[in-house]
Write an enzyme that holds these catalytic residues in place. Structure first.
Site, PDB file in Angstrom:
ATOM      1  N   HIS A   1     -13.483   2.154   7.989  1.00  0.00           N
ATOM      2  CA  HIS A   1     -12.651   1.058   7.446  1.00  0.00           C
ATOM      3  C   HIS A   1     -13.107   0.694   6.024  1.00  0.00           C
ATOM      4  O   HIS A   1     -13.429  -0.456   5.741  1.00  0.00           O
ATOM      5  CB  HIS A   1     -12.722  -0.177   8.360  1.00  0.00           C
ATOM      6  CG  HIS A   1     -11.488  -1.029   8.273  1.00  0.00           C
ATOM      7  ND1 HIS A   1     -10.887  -1.599   9.373  1.00  0.00           N
ATOM      8  CD2 HIS A   1     -10.733  -1.414   7.208  1.00  0.00           C
ATOM      9  CE1 HIS A   1      -9.831  -2.294   8.998  1.00  0.00           C
ATOM     10  NE2 HIS A   1      -9.713  -2.204   7.680  1.00  0.00           N
TER      11      HIS A   1
ATOM     12  N   ASP B   1      10.797   2.621   7.209  1.00  0.00           N
ATOM     13  CA  ASP B   1      10.412   1.210   7.157  1.00  0.00           C
ATOM     14  C   ASP B   1      11.656   0.432   7.548  1.00  0.00           C
ATOM     15  O   ASP B   1      12.741   0.689   7.003  1.00  0.00           O
ATOM     16  CB  ASP B   1       9.956   0.836   5.718  1.00  0.00           C
ATOM     17  CG  ASP B   1       9.316  -0.545   5.640  1.00  0.00           C
ATOM     18  OD1 ASP B   1       9.884  -1.495   6.214  1.00  0.00           O
ATOM     19  OD2 ASP B   1       8.252  -0.678   5.004  1.00  0.00           O
TER      20      ASP B   1
ATOM     21  N   ASP C   1      -9.257   5.956   8.902  1.00  0.00           N
ATOM     22  CA  ASP C   1     -10.142   4.941   8.310  1.00  0.00           C
ATOM     23  C   ASP C   1     -10.238   3.746   9.255  1.00  0.00           C
ATOM     24  O   ASP C   1     -10.972   2.795   8.987  1.00  0.00           O
ATOM     25  CB  ASP C   1      -9.585   4.492   6.948  1.00  0.00           C
ATOM     26  CG  ASP C   1     -10.536   3.552   6.215  1.00  0.00           C
ATOM     27  OD1 ASP C   1     -11.745   3.879   6.135  1.00  0.00           O
ATOM     28  OD2 ASP C   1     -10.098   2.488   5.736  1.00  0.00           O
TER      29      ASP C   1
ATOM     30  N   GLU D   1     -12.833   0.153  16.976  1.00  0.00           N
ATOM     31  CA  GLU D   1     -13.791   0.140  15.858  1.00  0.00           C
ATOM     32  C   GLU D   1     -14.731  -1.064  15.876  1.00  0.00           C
ATOM     33  O   GLU D   1     -15.815  -1.001  15.304  1.00  0.00           O
ATOM     34  CB  GLU D   1     -13.057   0.211  14.517  1.00  0.00           C
ATOM     35  CG  GLU D   1     -12.276  -1.055  14.150  1.00  0.00           C
ATOM     36  CD  GLU D   1     -11.591  -0.951  12.779  1.00  0.00           C
ATOM     37  OE1 GLU D   1     -10.907   0.046  12.530  1.00  0.00           O
ATOM     38  OE2 GLU D   1     -11.749  -1.890  11.977  1.00  0.00           O
TER      39      GLU D   1
ATOM     40  N   ILE E   1       0.834  -1.212   0.000  1.00  0.00           N
ATOM     41  CA  ILE E   1       0.000   0.000   0.000  1.00  0.00           C
ATOM     42  C   ILE E   1       0.867   1.260   0.000  1.00  0.00           C
ATOM     43  O   ILE E   1       0.619   2.195  -0.775  1.00  0.00           O
ATOM     44  CB  ILE E   1      -0.981  -0.016   1.202  1.00  0.00           C
ATOM     45  CG1 ILE E   1      -1.957  -1.189   1.045  1.00  0.00           C
ATOM     46  CG2 ILE E   1      -1.738   1.306   1.309  1.00  0.00           C
ATOM     47  CD1 ILE E   1      -2.806  -1.484   2.262  1.00  0.00           C
TER      48      ILE E   1
ATOM     49  N   THR F   1      -4.747   4.667   7.712  1.00  0.00           N
ATOM     50  CA  THR F   1      -5.656   3.734   7.040  1.00  0.00           C
ATOM     51  C   THR F   1      -5.186   2.302   7.292  1.00  0.00           C
ATOM     52  O   THR F   1      -5.580   1.396   6.564  1.00  0.00           O
ATOM     53  CB  THR F   1      -5.722   3.995   5.518  1.00  0.00           C
ATOM     54  OG1 THR F   1      -4.403   3.901   4.988  1.00  0.00           O
ATOM     55  CG2 THR F   1      -6.300   5.358   5.184  1.00  0.00           C
ATOM     56  N   SER F   2      -4.327   2.111   8.337  1.00  0.00           N
ATOM     57  CA  SER F   2      -3.779   0.761   8.557  1.00  0.00           C
ATOM     58  C   SER F   2      -4.509  -0.002   9.659  1.00  0.00           C
ATOM     59  O   SER F   2      -5.343  -0.852   9.365  1.00  0.00           O
ATOM     60  CB  SER F   2      -2.288   0.842   8.849  1.00  0.00           C
ATOM     61  OG  SER F   2      -1.596   0.999   7.634  1.00  0.00           O
ATOM     62  N   ARG F   3      -4.189   0.279  10.901  1.00  0.00           N
ATOM     63  CA  ARG F   3      -4.883  -0.344  12.020  1.00  0.00           C
ATOM     64  C   ARG F   3      -4.999   0.681  13.138  1.00  0.00           C
ATOM     65  O   ARG F   3      -4.047   1.407  13.414  1.00  0.00           O
ATOM     66  CB  ARG F   3      -4.131  -1.582  12.538  1.00  0.00           C
ATOM     67  CG  ARG F   3      -4.276  -2.835  11.657  1.00  0.00           C
ATOM     68  CD  ARG F   3      -5.710  -3.390  11.650  1.00  0.00           C
ATOM     69  NE  ARG F   3      -5.865  -4.553  10.793  1.00  0.00           N
ATOM     70  CZ  ARG F   3      -6.229  -4.535   9.512  1.00  0.00           C
ATOM     71  NH1 ARG F   3      -6.496  -3.375   8.930  1.00  0.00           N
ATOM     72  NH2 ARG F   3      -6.342  -5.649   8.819  1.00  0.00           N
TER      73      ARG F   3
ATOM     74  N   CYS G   1       1.917   0.536   7.965  1.00  0.00           N
ATOM     75  CA  CYS G   1       2.622  -0.634   8.482  1.00  0.00           C
ATOM     76  C   CYS G   1       1.625  -1.514   9.235  1.00  0.00           C
ATOM     77  O   CYS G   1       0.551  -1.060   9.619  1.00  0.00           O
ATOM     78  CB  CYS G   1       3.765  -0.204   9.388  1.00  0.00           C
ATOM     79  SG  CYS G   1       3.259   0.829  10.743  1.00  0.00           S
ATOM     80  N   PRO G   2       1.972  -2.775   9.426  1.00  0.00           N
ATOM     81  CA  PRO G   2       1.041  -3.653  10.141  1.00  0.00           C
ATOM     82  C   PRO G   2       1.040  -3.350  11.645  1.00  0.00           C
ATOM     83  O   PRO G   2       1.975  -2.728  12.145  1.00  0.00           O
ATOM     84  CB  PRO G   2       1.616  -5.053   9.885  1.00  0.00           C
ATOM     85  CG  PRO G   2       3.055  -4.840   9.585  1.00  0.00           C
ATOM     86  CD  PRO G   2       3.187  -3.472   8.993  1.00  0.00           C
TER      87      PRO G   2
END
Ligand code: NAI
Length: 328
Positions: free
Chosen positions: A293, A172, A256, A261, A153, A230-232, A203-204
């Site tokens: 999301h 990263d 997002d 959530e 992404i 927009t990841s977690r 990133c995760p």
């Protein structure tokens, strides 16, 4: 194979039925959690999404029903206890990449909306208010953007931002050789945060990245900068971000995803009293944009999710190499 599909909305059912290879699907609106795990009794596999729980309690229940396979119809797997799944001999298969462009394009839409305030202009014009007061934005061209995570992404967003003429840097732990060759400069996290006018998280969620944006790291942000996640949700310590918005340190926030959530997103709660005071506070800011999301939510991504989910199920049944398996 008989598959219990959890957390389904009408669009999930539509795409999964359309691309189903040969499996018997039963759709449940409920999310999988310790209370709903009993619904999986009598099935061979469960199919889960981002807010379904795969903790030790749920996994032991699934193992007790003889379930040997979890099909994740998403890329992230932070909701599954991988060590415990291995102990229970349950295989976890995911959809590693489904249209990274879908999430990257949604991220860009959030940046542009916050910047140029098109959501406000839309409402104003509908009320006959043609004033420009407080709608001023800034040029994306020449703006400094930091990408935190440059996997599928982050890389797709890099290409979009380049087209806009942004000055891009990244953090990263595993820099991408193709992007380095293209001239992308990688730097340490704090340096990347302090250099940028816009920070976008890709990133995760891991033990290491949990609350990576917190009271301390927010001090590195430029005053008035924009943060997009927009990841977690749990990449961000939300109360710290609220403090930063109140002080003006953070000038814009686009979310997002949200740490809590699971109790809100994907549901129509318009007729109820929202009990989550933190999201209520976030909604009250004029410079905060929240979507539920929906970064992944394009026709192309839904098709890829359904196709890969059934490829995974078929490979498991046929005893083939499981290319999309996640191991601890
Ligand atoms: P990916 O696995 O292709 O890339 C992740 C990148 O993050 C890798 O380059 C990795 O080296 C880097 N990384 C790992 N730990 C890091 C850290 N602590 N700090 C900075 N970078 C780190 O994943 P992809 O496909 O790009 O997805 C990224 C995330 O986006 C997913 O983990 C998921 O949480 C989220 N996502 C959100 C969706 C939505 O609808 N909003 C849909 C799909 C994914």
């Amino acid at each position: 194979m008989k598959i219990a599909v959890f957390s389904t909305c009408d669009y999930d059912q539509e795409f999964l039925e359309k691309y189903n290879t040969s499996h018997q699907l039963v759709f449940f609106e409920q999310a999988l959690n310790p209370d709903s795990a009993g619904l999986a009794q009598g099935f061979d596999a469960v199919c889960l999404f981002v807010n379904d729980k795969g903790d030790a309690k749920v996994l032991s229940a699934l193992a007790g029903y003889g379930i040997k396979l979890i099909l994740l119809r998403c890329a992230g797997f932070n909701n599954i206890d991988l060590d415990f799944a291995e102990e229970m001999c349950i295989k976890i298969l995911r959809v590693p990449a489904y249209s990274p462009e879908a999430v990257a394009e949604h991220t860009m839409a959030m940046m542009l909306t916050l910047n140029r305030k098109t959501h406000k202009a839309y409402n104003r014009i509908r009320e006959g208010n043609f004033s420009l007061t407080s709608l001023m934005g800034f040029n994306m061209h020449g703006s400094k953007v930091a990408l935190i995570g440059t996997g599928n992404i982050g890389k797709a967003l890099y290409k979009i931002l380049k087209g806009f003429g942004c000055r891009i840097t990244a953090y990263d732990p595993y820099p991408d050789a193709e992007l380095v060759a293209d001239g992308l400069e990688y730097m340490g996290l704090h340096e990347a945060l302090s250099n940028a006018e816009i920070v976008s998280l890709h990133c995760p969620l891991t033990d290491e990245s949990f609350h990576m944006i917190n009271e301390q790291s927010l001090k590195y942000f430029k005053k008035g900068s924009m943060l997009i996640n927009t990841s977690r949700g749990a990449l961000i310590d939300t109360p710290a971000v609220v403090g930063s918005l109140k002080s003006g340190q953070l000038g814009y926030l686009g979310l997002d995803v949200y740490e809590q959530e699971a109790a809100l997103f994907f549901q129509d709660l318009s007729g109820t009293v929202i009990q989550d005071d933190l999201i209520a506070r976030l909604i009250s800011f004029p410079n905060v944009l929240i979507t539920s999301h929906q970064g992944f939510f394009t026709r192309e991504a839904m098709q890829q999710i359904a196709e890969t989910t059934f490829l995974n199920a078929d490979a498991f049944l046929a005893g083939k190499n499981l290319v999309n398996e996640i191991k601890p």
